[in-house]
Design a protein around this motif. Structure first.
Motif, PDB file in Angstrom:
ATOM      1  N   ALA A  51      45.095  51.721  27.768  1.00  0.00           N
ATOM      2  CA  ALA A  51      45.798  52.005  29.309  1.00  0.00           C
ATOM      3  C   ALA A  51      46.155  50.450  29.673  1.00  0.00           C
ATOM      4  CB  ALA A  51      44.224  51.848  29.821  1.00  0.00           C
ATOM      5  N   MET A  52      45.646  49.163  29.284  1.00  0.00           N
ATOM      6  CA  MET A  52      46.835  47.972  29.734  1.00  0.00           C
ATOM      7  C   MET A  52      48.301  48.277  29.196  1.00  0.00           C
ATOM      8  SD  MET A  52      46.123  45.290  30.195  1.00  0.00           S
ATOM      9  CE  MET A  52      44.468  44.475  29.810  1.00  0.00           C
ATOM     10  N   ARG A  53      48.730  48.738  27.845  1.00  0.00           N
ATOM     11  CA  ARG A  53      50.175  48.777  27.589  1.00  0.00           C
ATOM     12  C   ARG A  53      50.540  49.545  28.791  1.00  0.00           C
ATOM     13  NH1 ARG A  53      51.430  49.670  21.644  1.00  0.00           N
ATOM     14  NH2 ARG A  53      51.424  52.052  22.206  1.00  0.00           N
ATOM     15  N   GLU A  54      49.906  50.860  29.105  1.00  0.00           N
ATOM     16  CA  GLU A  54      50.259  51.321  30.331  1.00  0.00           C
ATOM     17  C   GLU A  54      50.528  50.654  31.976  1.00  0.00           C
ATOM     18  OE1 GLU A  54      48.340  55.392  30.115  1.00  0.00           O
ATOM     19  OE2 GLU A  54      49.200  55.998  28.569  1.00  0.00           O
ATOM     20  N   ALA A  55      49.344  50.385  32.057  1.00  0.00           N
ATOM     21  CA  ALA A  55      49.372  49.581  33.410  1.00  0.00           C
ATOM     22  C   ALA A  55      50.449  48.212  33.078  1.00  0.00           C
ATOM     23  CB  ALA A  55      48.174  48.575  33.563  1.00  0.00           C
ATOM     24  N   LEU A  56      50.912  47.791  32.087  1.00  0.00           N
ATOM     25  CA  LEU A  56      50.864  46.663  32.098  1.00  0.00           C
ATOM     26  C   LEU A  56      53.241  46.929  32.021  1.00  0.00           C
ATOM     27  CD1 LEU A  56      51.889  42.793  31.212  1.00  0.00           C
ATOM     28  CD2 LEU A  56      52.019  43.783  29.148  1.00  0.00           C
ATOM     29  N   ALA A  57      53.382  47.723  32.081  1.00  0.00           N
ATOM     30  CA  ALA A  57      54.490  48.747  32.428  1.00  0.00           C
ATOM     31  C   ALA A  57      54.256  49.098  33.820  1.00  0.00           C
ATOM     32  CB  ALA A  57      54.344  50.336  31.420  1.00  0.00           C
ATOM     33  N   GLU A  58      53.576  49.318  34.533  1.00  0.00           N
ATOM     34  CA  GLU A  58      53.909  49.194  35.881  1.00  0.00           C
ATOM     35  C   GLU A  58      54.164  48.069  36.816  1.00  0.00           C
ATOM     36  OE1 GLU A  58      50.249  52.113  37.475  1.00  0.00           O
ATOM     37  OE2 GLU A  58      50.617  53.064  35.815  1.00  0.00           O
ATOM     38  N   VAL A  59      53.833  46.562  35.743  1.00  0.00           N
ATOM     39  CA  VAL A  59      53.958  45.335  36.371  1.00  0.00           C
ATOM     40  C   VAL A  59      55.924  45.737  36.905  1.00  0.00           C
ATOM     41  CG1 VAL A  59      53.677  43.194  36.641  1.00  0.00           C
ATOM     42  CG2 VAL A  59      51.938  44.614  35.895  1.00  0.00           C
ATOM     43  N   PRO A  60      55.933  44.796  37.385  1.00  0.00           N
ATOM     44  CA  PRO A  60      57.335  44.460  37.855  1.00  0.00           C
ATOM     45  C   PRO A  60      57.805  43.284  36.686  1.00  0.00           C
ATOM     46  CG  PRO A  60      56.355  44.692  40.249  1.00  0.00           C
ATOM     47  CD  PRO A  60      55.499  44.759  38.983  1.00  0.00           C
ATOM     48  N   PRO A  61      59.425  44.343  35.740  1.00  0.00           N
ATOM     49  CA  PRO A  61      60.022  43.118  34.912  1.00  0.00           C
ATOM     50  C   PRO A  61      59.658  41.450  35.043  1.00  0.00           C
ATOM     51  CG  PRO A  61      61.209  44.685  35.814  1.00  0.00           C
ATOM     52  CD  PRO A  61      60.115  44.874  36.844  1.00  0.00           C
ATOM     53  N   ARG A  62      60.169  40.848  36.469  1.00  0.00           N
ATOM     54  CA  ARG A  62      60.369  39.567  36.336  1.00  0.00           C
ATOM     55  C   ARG A  62      58.576  38.843  36.201  1.00  0.00           C
ATOM     56  NH1 ARG A  62      64.052  36.395  36.178  1.00  0.00           N
ATOM     57  NH2 ARG A  62      62.771  34.000  37.962  1.00  0.00           N
ATOM     58  N   GLN A  63      57.478  39.794  36.813  1.00  0.00           N
ATOM     59  CA  GLN A  63      55.748  40.038  36.671  1.00  0.00           C
ATOM     60  C   GLN A  63      55.418  39.511  35.592  1.00  0.00           C
ATOM     61  OE1 GLN A  63      54.203  41.431  39.777  1.00  0.00           O
ATOM     62  NE2 GLN A  63      55.398  41.127  41.115  1.00  0.00           N
ATOM     63  N   ALA A  86      50.999  35.241  39.938  1.00  0.00           N
ATOM     64  CA  ALA A  86      49.722  36.166  40.417  1.00  0.00           C
ATOM     65  C   ALA A  86      49.702  37.470  40.851  1.00  0.00           C
ATOM     66  CB  ALA A  86      49.644  34.708  42.190  1.00  0.00           C
ATOM     67  N   ARG A  87      51.664  37.705  41.579  1.00  0.00           N
ATOM     68  CA  ARG A  87      51.365  38.893  41.620  1.00  0.00           C
ATOM     69  C   ARG A  87      51.601  39.705  40.691  1.00  0.00           C
ATOM     70  NH1 ARG A  87      56.435  36.259  44.870  1.00  0.00           N
ATOM     71  NH2 ARG A  87      55.121  35.844  46.456  1.00  0.00           N
ATOM     72  N   GLY A  88      51.487  39.545  39.531  1.00  0.00           N
ATOM     73  CA  GLY A  88      51.868  40.286  38.586  1.00  0.00           C
ATOM     74  C   GLY A  88      50.250  40.242  38.198  1.00  0.00           C
ATOM     75  N   GLN A  89      49.350  39.520  38.098  1.00  0.00           N
ATOM     76  CA  GLN A  89      47.869  40.000  37.699  1.00  0.00           C
ATOM     77  C   GLN A  89      47.400  40.651  38.986  1.00  0.00           C
ATOM     78  OE1 GLN A  89      46.552  35.758  37.898  1.00  0.00           O
ATOM     79  NE2 GLN A  89      46.485  35.610  35.443  1.00  0.00           N
ATOM     80  N   GLU A  90      47.820  40.588  40.183  1.00  0.00           N
ATOM     81  CA  GLU A  90      47.580  41.497  41.249  1.00  0.00           C
ATOM     82  C   GLU A  90      48.027  43.451  41.391  1.00  0.00           C
ATOM     83  OE1 GLU A  90      45.400  43.069  44.308  1.00  0.00           O
ATOM     84  OE2 GLU A  90      45.014  40.944  43.427  1.00  0.00           O
ATOM     85  N   SER A  91      49.130  42.977  40.470  1.00  0.00           N
ATOM     86  CA  SER A  91      49.653  44.618  40.221  1.00  0.00           C
ATOM     87  C   SER A  91      48.797  45.561  38.871  1.00  0.00           C
ATOM     88  CB  SER A  91      51.718  43.815  40.188  1.00  0.00           C
ATOM     89  OG  SER A  91      51.526  43.152  40.788  1.00  0.00           O
ATOM     90  N   LEU A  92      48.801  43.729  37.727  1.00  0.00           N
ATOM     91  CA  LEU A  92      48.019  44.630  36.661  1.00  0.00           C
ATOM     92  C   LEU A  92      46.794  45.035  37.100  1.00  0.00           C
ATOM     93  CD1 LEU A  92      48.121  44.608  34.003  1.00  0.00           C
ATOM     94  CD2 LEU A  92      47.904  42.439  33.073  1.00  0.00           C
TER      95      LEU A  92
END
Length: 168
Positions: free
Chosen positions: A104-116, A149-155
């Motif tokens: 689930a963590m890997r799938e969620a991380l895959a949804e985060v935009p690349p730079r984030q 911060a944006r990456g954490q929020e996206s995750l």
């Protein structure tokens, strides 16, 4: 490349290849693409070995190359038109205490935009400081902070959508 330089290059890449591949995987979320990114990165490392070997932090130099190869790939029109993600390979899931959470963590991380995603991987997987991450990404420390911060929020949003709660 001289014989001694080539020997040092081969020794370094042989020892660090699993780590390089893991960083590439965390960035792109696909083992096949991670292999491609790794291959391009170690080729670039070979062509610039003298400069790399003279660096104060060789792992940092290589990590920067991997991140830049990943981000460069994402900028091309081809990468935006073609989805190269394969089904996630569950390597070493048996060793993981909670394989469902890991997936689930890997799938969620895959949804985060690349730079984030790159900022998150460098900050939390590679354990780099804000300044080291900024150097690897070629941006300012403030940009790293905002991307993290944006990456954490996206995750968090991606995990919430899966009804996954992760303890801090």
């Amino acid at each position: 490349m001289r014989g001694e330089d080539e020997r040092r290059y081969v020794e370094y890449v042989s020892a660090r290849l699993p780590w390089i591949r893991k960083v590439a995987f965390l960035l792109c979320q696909d083992w096949h693409r991670a292999d491609d990114i790794t291959q391009v990165a170690i080729t670039k490392l070979y062509t610039h070995w003298r400069r790399a070997a003279a660096a104060d932090n060789l792992d940092g130099y290589v990590r920067t190359v991997v991140v830049r190869v990943f981000l460069s790939e994402r900028r091309t029109g081809w990468a935006s038109r073609v989805d190269l993600r394969a089904e996630p390979l569950d390597e070493a899931a048996a060793a993981e205490a909670d394989p469902a959470l890991r997936l689930a963590m890997r799938e969620a991380l895959a949804e985060v935009p690349p730079r984030q995603r790159a900022a998150l991987v460098l900050r939390y997987y590679c354990d780099l400081s804000v300044e080291e991450t900024a150097e690897a990404l070629g941006c300012s420390a403030g940009t790293v902070k905002s991307q993290t911060a944006r990456g954490q929020e996206s995750l968090r949003k991606a995990l919430d959508a899966r009804h996954i709660t992760v303890e801090a």
